[in-house]
Structure formats: structure tokens, C-alpha cells
Scaffold this active site. Sequence first.
Site, short mmCIF file in Angstrom:
data_model
loop_
_atom_site.label_atom_id
_atom_site.label_comp_id
_atom_site.label_asym_id
_atom_site.label_seq_id
_atom_site.Cartn_x
_atom_site.Cartn_y
_atom_site.Cartn_z
N ARG A 63 -21.85 36.12 -56.57
CA ARG A 63 -22.14 34.90 -55.83
C ARG A 63 -20.88 34.10 -55.52
O ARG A 63 -20.88 33.25 -54.64
CB ARG A 63 -23.17 34.05 -56.58
CG ARG A 63 -24.12 33.34 -55.61
CD ARG A 63 -25.08 32.35 -56.26
NE ARG A 63 -25.85 32.89 -57.34
CZ ARG A 63 -25.66 32.58 -58.64
NH1 ARG A 63 -24.70 31.73 -58.98
NH2 ARG A 63 -26.43 33.10 -59.55
N TYR A 117 -24.00 18.83 -31.62
CA TYR A 117 -24.84 20.03 -31.54
C TYR A 117 -26.27 19.68 -31.98
O TYR A 117 -26.47 18.99 -32.98
CB TYR A 117 -24.21 21.06 -32.48
CG TYR A 117 -24.83 22.41 -32.54
CD1 TYR A 117 -24.94 23.21 -31.40
CD2 TYR A 117 -25.24 22.93 -33.77
CE1 TYR A 117 -25.48 24.48 -31.49
CE2 TYR A 117 -25.77 24.20 -33.86
CZ TYR A 117 -25.90 24.97 -32.72
OH TYR A 117 -26.42 26.23 -32.81
N ASP A 189 -17.17 18.89 -36.36
CA ASP A 189 -17.53 20.24 -35.94
C ASP A 189 -16.44 20.70 -34.99
O ASP A 189 -16.34 20.23 -33.86
CB ASP A 189 -18.91 20.21 -35.25
CG ASP A 189 -19.41 21.61 -34.88
OD1 ASP A 189 -18.57 22.50 -34.64
OD2 ASP A 189 -20.64 21.79 -34.83
N LYS A 214 -18.93 32.16 -33.41
CA LYS A 214 -18.41 32.00 -32.05
C LYS A 214 -17.05 32.68 -31.92
O LYS A 214 -16.99 33.88 -31.83
CB LYS A 214 -18.36 30.51 -31.69
CG LYS A 214 -19.65 29.75 -32.06
CD LYS A 214 -20.81 30.10 -31.16
CE LYS A 214 -22.17 29.64 -31.68
NZ LYS A 214 -22.36 28.25 -31.93
C1 LIG Z 1 -23.41 27.52 -32.49
C2 LIG Z 1 -22.89 26.24 -32.99
C3 LIG Z 1 -23.09 25.86 -34.33
C4 LIG Z 1 -23.97 26.64 -35.27
O1 LIG Z 1 -23.47 27.87 -35.61
P1 LIG Z 1 -24.41 29.09 -36.04
O2 LIG Z 1 -23.42 30.02 -36.61
O3 LIG Z 1 -25.09 29.55 -34.81
O4 LIG Z 1 -25.37 28.57 -37.07
C5 LIG Z 1 -22.52 24.69 -34.76
N1 LIG Z 1 -21.81 23.91 -33.93
C6 LIG Z 1 -21.61 24.24 -32.65
C7 LIG Z 1 -20.81 23.32 -31.78
C8 LIG Z 1 -22.15 25.40 -32.14
O5 LIG Z 1 -21.99 25.68 -30.84
#
Ligand SMILES: *Cc1c(COP(=O)(O)O)cnc(C)c1O
Length: 403
Positions: A63, A117, A189, A214
Amino acid sequence: MSDGHDKGQAPATRLVKGGRRPEWTGAVVNPPVWRASTHLYASEAERKAALGKDRDGQFYYGRRGAPTQWALAEALTEIEPGAHGTMLYPSGVAAIAGALFAVLRPGDELLVSDNSYEPTRDMARGLLARMGITHRFFDPLDLDTYREMFHEQTKAVWLESPGSLTMEVCDVPALAAIARDNVAVTLIDNTWPTPIGFTALEHGCDIAVMSLSKHVGGHSDLMMGSASAGEHWYRRLRQTSHQLGQVVSPDDAALALRGLRTMGIRLERSTQSALQIAKWLKSRPEVAQVLCPMLPGDSGHKLWRRDFTGGCGLFSIVIRGEDRAASARLVDNLELFGIGYSWGGYESLALPFDPSGIRDTMRWPPQGVDDGLRSGVRLSIGLEDPDDLIADLEQGLTAMGSP
Ligand SMILES: *Cc1c(COP(=O)(O)O)cnc(C)c1O
């Protein structure tokens, strides 16, 4: 886990070198996939000696990860100036939750940038509210109103720049400084620019969160998230993550690490293509506005030039005319653009959107666009030839029909 952190080297070099400790890679270039739940100790005395120790980068139990995950976390730390460590999460949304839980407790208030988001907004309204954590949304472009919002219970601020879908760049150093004056923590973010395009901690943020699904993964084949911070908040992130039982699979960590090695050149290429395509779209009669901070003349361009060292392939357009079905006709007629969520992969995507239902304080459509116009399309530009993508958009716009 910031050993080997060499601030003197350029980001491109750190992307290649990060996390490749010889004790993790052995004689090969990449750390192997260490699939493990149990970690074996040489003796009971060794197991006992390991108890209660600060165990980053040491075997303990599955873990807490193994060298594949540690190498990824360390590489992410090495590309984030000011970071002491990085925690990995099974998705970007899990990273957002993990970071907020590390900071907030019942009775606290969170200020959330209105262009965050959508799942972040949902988390504030749902899970956090249920735990007795209140929130208010704010317009990150209106510093005066934001400054007046802080009170005793305001303990954290959530930022995202550029904002999701609508792509506004905000003055992160100013917003973070106001938060700091009010003894509030700033979380951001940072998925759009990654630390290659925006060094969030150096610009005043305390915790930088990314969806690794991403740009870092980059190949649309994995889900993962991260949160990086200086020593104090890193320790809280780690403690919280351990208590929540968060761990990522070594197979996915190896994929993410593989993606990370080429992220710099992928970002460079998709930024160039996006800029070329955005400029072309700006000249089209069907397009009322291009929302792309890399584009000279965009409302966020000045701040982007001041604070950012790179862009990416993600931007949006507003379709001219009141025909709400137009964006659907456009994306249905595109051949090289897939229709789907996520972005930052090697392949291009197009996604219709209308954020008017998910904004509390910010205006949609944006300044300078007629009220009746609502239909947006978000484009994620991949690694295809930009001239082919333009040709595809040209036939798609023609098939969509003029306003
Ligand atoms: C896609 C996205 C997320 C979330 O990511 P996941 O890996 O899909 O959970 C968070 N912030 C932004 C700006 C995003 O585009």
C-alpha cells in the site's frame, strides 16, 4: 523524496533523468514493474526496526508502493520546483479529494474558483458539504470581491488556471498572496500547463494537483492523479493518503513514467499546432470567439506571457449564432477529432459544451460575445499534422452551416 533534485538542470533534462535511481532501475533504463503486496524482511529484527520510521523510498508493504511508483513520484517532484514530495492517486479527481482532505476539517470554508473543473465543484457541494466544510465560488478575475470574501473560517482557496472549458488565466501570484495574508492555504489544479508550463509552488501555491491521465500519461490509456507540495503539506498529503488507503498500480505507474519522458516535446508540438489552428479558427465566420490564452489578443494572453513557460493543445471556441445544435453538427462531421472526455493524448478530440449551468458568478458567454451565443466546443489538439486538422475543421464547419 527530493534526493537528486538538481535545480541547475533545465526541465527537459529533469524529465529524462527524474526518478531513475540505480537501486530502482538495476542495469536497465527504466524501473521494472514491481508488482507487490507483501514486502519481505530479512529478519524479525529488521521488520521491527522499520516500524514507525519515515519510510519514503523504503520497502514496507504494497500500500506504500514500490520502486515503480516511487520513481514516478520522485520524477514529478523533480520537475516541480519547491516540492519536497509527490503523492500519487488513482485518478485526478482522487488527487483533488486527497489534497482537500489533507487541508480541511469540519467548520472550515473553502473558496472555489468559479471556473474550476466540474467534479471539483461537485465535490465542494456534495462530499465536502456533508462533512461540514462550507464553500463559496468566486470570480478569479475580480480580485477586489475575492479579497473581501475571507473570514475567520476561510481556510483554503482552490484555483485552476486556465479555467476548465472557458480558459481564463488568472493572476495566481496575487490570488495566492491574498490567501496567505488571510492564513489560508492555496491549492491549484495545474493539469493544463503541468509544471513545465507553470511552476505553481514558485508562484505562491502550497499544493499543486494534476490529473496524470492527461499530459503525463499522454496516450489515453491510464487514469492517475498527483499532488506535490513543500515539506509541511507533503507530510499532510502523505498521512491523509495513507489513512484513505490510496495506492496506484505499478503497471499504470510504469505507463505514466513512460509518458512523462516525452511530455516536454509532446507539449511543445501540440502547443505549436494549437496556436496555428486557433489563429485559423479566429478568421472563420462561424466562430464568434477563440478562447485560447496562447493566442495574442486573448484576454488571458498577458498573464500567460508573464507567468507561463509553455502551453498545451487544449483550447475552446464559441460558435456564432443561436443554433444550439450547431456544435453537435460540427463534431459529428469531424473525421480526425474523436468525441469524448479527457484530453492531452496524442490524438485530437472535440467536445461540445455550454458552461452556463455550471457558473455561479462568472459570465457566460465571455466578455465581448453576444448574450445569445452559448454553444462552445473544446478542442484537444494532438500530434497529427496541423494542416490536416485544419482541413478537417474546414470541412466540418462547412457541413455545420453558416449562422
Ligand atoms: C480531467 C481533469 C481532472 C480529473 O482527472 P481524472 O484523472 O480524469 O480523474 C481534473 N482537473 C482537470 C482540469 C481535468 O481536466
